[in-house]
Structures are given as C-alpha cells and as structure tokens.
Enzyme design. Structure first.
Site, short mmCIF file in Angstrom:
data_model
loop_
_atom_site.label_atom_id
_atom_site.label_comp_id
_atom_site.label_asym_id
_atom_site.label_seq_id
_atom_site.Cartn_x
_atom_site.Cartn_y
_atom_site.Cartn_z
N SER A 88 4.92 -1.36 4.19
CA SER A 88 5.05 -2.76 4.59
C SER A 88 5.02 -3.64 3.35
CB SER A 88 3.89 -3.17 5.48
OG SER A 88 3.72 -2.26 6.53
N SER A 103 1.28 6.44 2.64
CA SER A 103 1.97 7.40 3.50
C SER A 103 3.18 8.02 2.82
CB SER A 103 2.45 6.72 4.78
OG SER A 103 1.37 6.15 5.46
N GLU A 163 -4.58 8.52 18.18
CA GLU A 163 -5.18 9.86 18.28
C GLU A 163 -6.20 10.07 17.15
OE1 GLU A 163 -1.90 9.30 18.41
OE2 GLU A 163 -1.46 9.79 20.49
N GLN A 178 0.84 -1.20 0.00
CA GLN A 178 0.00 0.00 0.00
C GLN A 178 0.87 1.25 0.00
OE1 GLN A 178 -3.19 -0.17 2.86
NE2 GLN A 178 -2.82 1.91 3.51
N GLU A 182 -8.88 -1.33 6.23
CA GLU A 182 -7.60 -1.52 6.92
C GLU A 182 -7.81 -1.63 8.43
OE1 GLU A 182 -4.72 1.74 6.58
OE2 GLU A 182 -3.13 0.27 6.82
C1 FAD Z 1 4.58 -0.87 11.25
C2 FAD Z 1 4.00 0.16 10.33
C3 FAD Z 1 3.58 -0.23 9.09
C4 FAD Z 1 3.05 0.70 8.20
N1 FAD Z 1 2.69 0.26 6.95
C5 FAD Z 1 2.25 1.16 6.04
C6 FAD Z 1 1.99 0.75 4.71
O1 FAD Z 1 2.14 -0.43 4.35
N2 FAD Z 1 1.60 1.67 3.81
C7 FAD Z 1 1.42 2.98 4.15
O2 FAD Z 1 1.03 3.76 3.29
N3 FAD Z 1 1.68 3.43 5.42
C8 FAD Z 1 2.10 2.55 6.37
N4 FAD Z 1 2.37 2.96 7.65
C9 FAD Z 1 2.27 4.41 7.95
C10 FAD Z 1 1.18 4.78 8.92
O3 FAD Z 1 -0.08 4.69 8.31
C11 FAD Z 1 1.50 6.21 9.41
O4 FAD Z 1 2.71 6.13 10.12
C12 FAD Z 1 0.41 6.78 10.26
O5 FAD Z 1 -0.72 7.07 9.48
C13 FAD Z 1 0.87 8.04 11.02
O6 FAD Z 1 1.39 8.98 10.17
P1 FAD Z 1 2.80 9.69 10.47
O7 FAD Z 1 3.78 8.62 10.78
O8 FAD Z 1 3.09 10.62 9.32
O9 FAD Z 1 2.59 10.54 11.80
P2 FAD Z 1 1.98 11.99 11.92
O10 FAD Z 1 0.72 12.08 11.14
O11 FAD Z 1 3.05 13.00 11.63
O12 FAD Z 1 1.61 12.04 13.44
C14 FAD Z 1 2.54 12.32 14.48
C15 FAD Z 1 1.76 12.37 15.81
O13 FAD Z 1 0.79 13.43 15.79
C16 FAD Z 1 -0.53 12.91 16.04
N5 FAD Z 1 -1.52 13.62 15.23
C17 FAD Z 1 -1.44 13.89 13.91
N6 FAD Z 1 -2.56 14.53 13.51
C18 FAD Z 1 -3.36 14.64 14.60
C19 FAD Z 1 -4.66 15.18 14.82
N7 FAD Z 1 -5.34 15.75 13.83
N8 FAD Z 1 -5.17 15.11 16.07
C20 FAD Z 1 -4.47 14.55 17.10
N9 FAD Z 1 -3.24 14.03 16.95
C21 FAD Z 1 -2.69 14.06 15.71
C22 FAD Z 1 -0.43 11.47 15.63
O14 FAD Z 1 -1.43 10.69 16.22
C23 FAD Z 1 0.97 11.09 16.07
O15 FAD Z 1 0.98 10.78 17.44
C24 FAD Z 1 2.91 2.06 8.58
C25 FAD Z 1 3.32 2.47 9.85
C26 FAD Z 1 3.87 1.54 10.72
C27 FAD Z 1 4.32 2.02 12.07
#
Ligand code: FAD
Length: 405
Positions: free
Chosen positions: A159, A126, A375, A123, A242
């Site tokens: 992933s 991100s 969150e 997928q 998902e």
């Molecule tokens: C093991 C693993 C596998 C993954 N696999 C995939 C994959 O296969 N494909 C893919 O596309 N993505 C994948 N992801 C990505 C995952 O979907 C994102 O990491 C996730 O959506 C969070 O985005 P970010 O890391 O950019 O954090 P951010 O969005 O930058 O968030 C940082 C912090 O701020 C908080 N925050 C952000 N916005 C808000 C809000 N509006 N209100 C309150 N709090 C908020 C968040 O909750 C978090 O604590 C994977 C992640 C992990 C850890």
C-alpha cells in the site's frame, strides 16, 4: 522528559495544564495566517504532535491517554491536521518501530517530516510466497565488506508505495538459520536505485497497492533497525501496532461502516423492511460495542505496549464491516447494482468518504486480509489470549534454506 503522576488526580492536573498549553500555542500560532506546513512543524516542535513521545521528538513524554485532549483542542480550533490517514503506515507502524529501535539521530531526522506528512512511508513486508507466514520471506540481504547491505527480491501488496518516500523492510540475511532467526530489518528510501514500484489493480478497480521489485538495492548499515538476525522481533513491534492502527482507531458513534447504513435506514423509510429491522439494530449495537472496546484498547495501550488483544478488535472490526456493508446493499435494493467509478485510480487513502456503497462493500473484502487475515487473528487469540495449544509447525526448527518452497 517530563515527569507525570499517573494517579487520576495527577492525570487531571496534567490534562488541565496540557489544555492550557494547546490554547497558548493556538494563541501564538494563527493557523488562518500561517502556512499549513509551518503550523504543523511548530506544533511538532512544541511537543503537541503525539504527547506520549519523548521531548524533542514531537511529544512531552506524557500518558498516551492525554492525546485525545490535544486532538480535541486542535480540532475545535479548526486548525489543519497532519492528515493521518494519508500516512497511516508511517504514523501507525513505522513511528513506534523507529522509536523503539532507531538511533537518536535517525529519530531526529525522520520523525518530524513523518508526522507532518512531508514524508510518507510504506511497508515492504509481504512477498508472493510469504504473507501470513511472514517469517518464510525470501528477499535477501547480503552484507558487504564495508558494512553496507545489498538487497534483492520482490515484495507485494505494498500500500502507498507509489506515494512513499521511505519504507520499512524485512529481509532474509541468514538462509542457514531457522526462519524466524535469519531475518534483518531496515528502513529504506523509495528512490534508492533498484527500487521499482508497479501498480496492482484490486476488485474495486483501484490500484491502492503495488508490487515492488528490489534489484541490487544498496542500504547503509545505519539504516538497520535492531540486531542482525533479530528482524523478527522488530517486525513483531510493527505488526502489533498495525492491528491496533487498523482495528483500534477511536471514532465517533456511527463513524464506521454502520454510519451509511444508519443514515439510509433513518432517512429512507420506503426502503425499510420489517424483517431487516432486527438485523440493522443488531449491527448498530455491535458497532457501538466495538467502538467502546477500541476506546478501552486505546486506554490499555496507554499503560504499555500493544498486546494480542488488538487481534480481537481487528477481527471483529473486519467481520462487522463486511456484514454491515453487505446489509447496506440489501437495503438499497436495485440501486446497489450501480457502481460509481471503475477507472483505475491511485488513491492515497486520504478520503474515501465520497465513494458509493458498491465501492464500500468491495473494499471491505480486503479488511479480513490486510494487516493479517482473520484466520491468523483467530490463531493469535487462541494461542496468546486463550492459551490453547499452538498450531503444529513442522518447519520451526529447520534451516530456512532447507524448507520446501
Ligand atoms: C488491501 C491490502 C493492503 C495490504 N497492504 C500491505 C502493505 O502495505 N505491506 C505489506 O507488506 N503487505 C500488505 N498486504 C498484505 C497482507 O498483509 C497479506 O495479504 C496477508 O498477510 C495475507 O497473506 P497472503 O496474501 O500471502 O495469504 P496467505 O498467507 O497465502 O493465506 C491464504 C489463506 O490461507 C489462510 N491461512 C494461511 N495460514 C494459515 C494458518 N496458519 N492457519 C489458518 N489459515 C491460514 C489465510 O488466512 C488465507 O485465508 C496488504 C493486503 C491487502 C489485501
């Protein structure tokens, strides 16, 4: 497509007939003598893969709740399964999205090898600047005069990208539209020239995910899902599935994080501490309540599309998993300080059973991030389930190109 009665009596009759069909299939396909893949392909062709899918696409157009009957019969016979955790993104997210948006020919070509596990999916959603705020993504898709698209950008946390043959992909096709409107959704072969997969190492030591660079990647317009500019709606289908795929799995009692803790508690009386007794019991009850809630969610799904309730289960599942694995370490005491293997493996999620408690604890840290953070799950529950006022969004009506980044 088969018709079915959804009254309890009608479902009972359909269930009995289905059971008979599986037994007939098993009588005519001896898995001990057949090639594993041939067996799985025949099962798909017989409509016994996912019974709620249409006829000709691995199913029988039946109620989704009947899938359990098929799964139980096949499992009891000792027949090989399609290793669902190996292709969790294909089966859990790509399949329902394709089913809703792909053409009949695309479905015919892609679903069978996906279900049998011959083709693994990942997928590409991100990005470094777009995780929770997925609609902020920057990977560009520019349509060429002939209709095909050229994609440029960077995805992250992908992933299974190192195993995958295909990917679902969301892009920005119109930077002048507001951010939720200018997106377009595709599916793409991972061996298309310009797709570059690089490993990212996690806290566990493993690199189960990757960053993926897309450099002038050409995608034919036939690999677009949904209308141009309507990618957000398609992505919603994927994301809701998902959460259910992550949080809504039906598992046996003690099948999740509570399993190793309960095992340890029962079999090592020397590590029991009266002060911990109530906590262990409390987690056991919570795990059981969550398991039964997942079963109910599965039944709700049988009646329609996944709703925001999936967010509740995903949130509860990740919180409880982290707490339970933490408690397991506490119960283990000093032995918990050992870590079994810190070499950079490239796992495919097929079997985590062999890993130790330290690994389980560290891996569970990702549960509250992957598939949407806790969150964000709370925001979804508060807005879409409880009907509380929405979060204030300053950038909702601005063209994406004018947003601060
Ligand atoms: C093991 C693993 C596998 C993954 N696999 C995939 C994959 O296969 N494909 C893919 O596309 N993505 C994948 N992801 C990505 C995952 O979907 C994102 O990491 C996730 O959506 C969070 O985005 P970010 O890391 O950019 O954090 P951010 O969005 O930058 O968030 C940082 C912090 O701020 C908080 N925050 C952000 N916005 C808000 C809000 N509006 N209100 C309150 N709090 C908020 C968040 O909750 C978090 O604590 C994977 C992640 C992990 C850890």
């Amino acid at each position: 497509m088969s018709t079915q009665s959804t009254t309890p009596a009608g479902l009972d009759q359909t269930a009995a007939k289905l059971k008979e069909e599986v037994r007939d299939f098993l009588a005519n396909h001896d898995h001990t003598k057949m090639d594993r893949l041939e067996f799985l392909r025949a099962r798909y062709d017989a409509g016994l893969a996912w019974v709620n899918f249409p006829e000709g696409l691995g199913g029988k157009g039946l109620d989704r709740s009947l899938q359990g009957i098929v799964a139980d019969e096949f499992a009891a016979s000792g027949a090989p399964d399609n290793k669902p955790s190996l292709n969790v993104i294909g089966l859990g997210m790509a399949a329902p999205t394709l089913l809703k948006y792909a053409t009949p020919q695309q479905l015919k070509d892609r679903l069978r090898p996906m279900w049998t596990g011959e083709e693994i999916w990942c997928q590409l959603f991100s990005e470094p600047g777009a995780g929770s705020d997925l609609a902020g993504l920057a990977t560009s898709a520019v349509q060429q005069p002939g209709g095909d698209w050229v994609i440029n950008g960077q995805k992250v946390w992908t992933s299974l990208a190192h195993e995958a043959n295909w990917a679902i992909l969301v892009t920005r096709s119109d930077p002048s539209a507001v951010k939720h409107r200018g997106m377009t959704y595709f599916f793409v072969r991972m061996d298309t020239p310009g797709v570059d997969v690089r490993p990212l190492r996690q806290i566990t030591g493993e690199a189960e995910f990757n960053e993926v660079f897309l450099d002038d990647v050409h995608i034919p317009d036939e690999q677009r899902l949904g209308e141009v500019g309507a990618g957000w709606a398609v992505a919603q289908t994927t994301l809701m599935n998902e959460r259910v795929a992550i949080g809504g799995r039906s598992m046996p009692r003690e099948g999740g994080a509570i399993g190793p803790l309960a095992h340890r508690w029962r079999n090592h009386p020397e590590s029991r501490d009266p002060a911990l007794h109530d906590t262990v019991l409390n987690y056991w009850v919570q795990a059981e309540a969550l398991r039964l809630t997942s079963v109910r969610l599965g039944q709700q799904l049988a009646a329609g599309q996944p709703g925001p309730e999936g967010s509740g289960v995903k949130l509860a599942y990740s919180t409880l998993a982290q707490e339970t694995y933490g408690l397991e370490l506490e119960v283990l005491g000093e032995a918990a300080l050992r870590y079994d293997d810190y070499s950079m493996g490239r796992p495919n999620m097929e079997d985590r059973g062999g890993r130790g408690p330290g690994f389980r604890f560290l891996r569970s840290k990702a549960n509250s991030i992957e598939g949407g953070t806790s969150e964000i799950m709370r925001n979804i529950i508060s807005e879409r389930v409880l009907g509380l006022p929405p979060e204030y969004r300053v950038d909702k009506d601005l063209p994406w190109k004018d947003l601060a980044r």
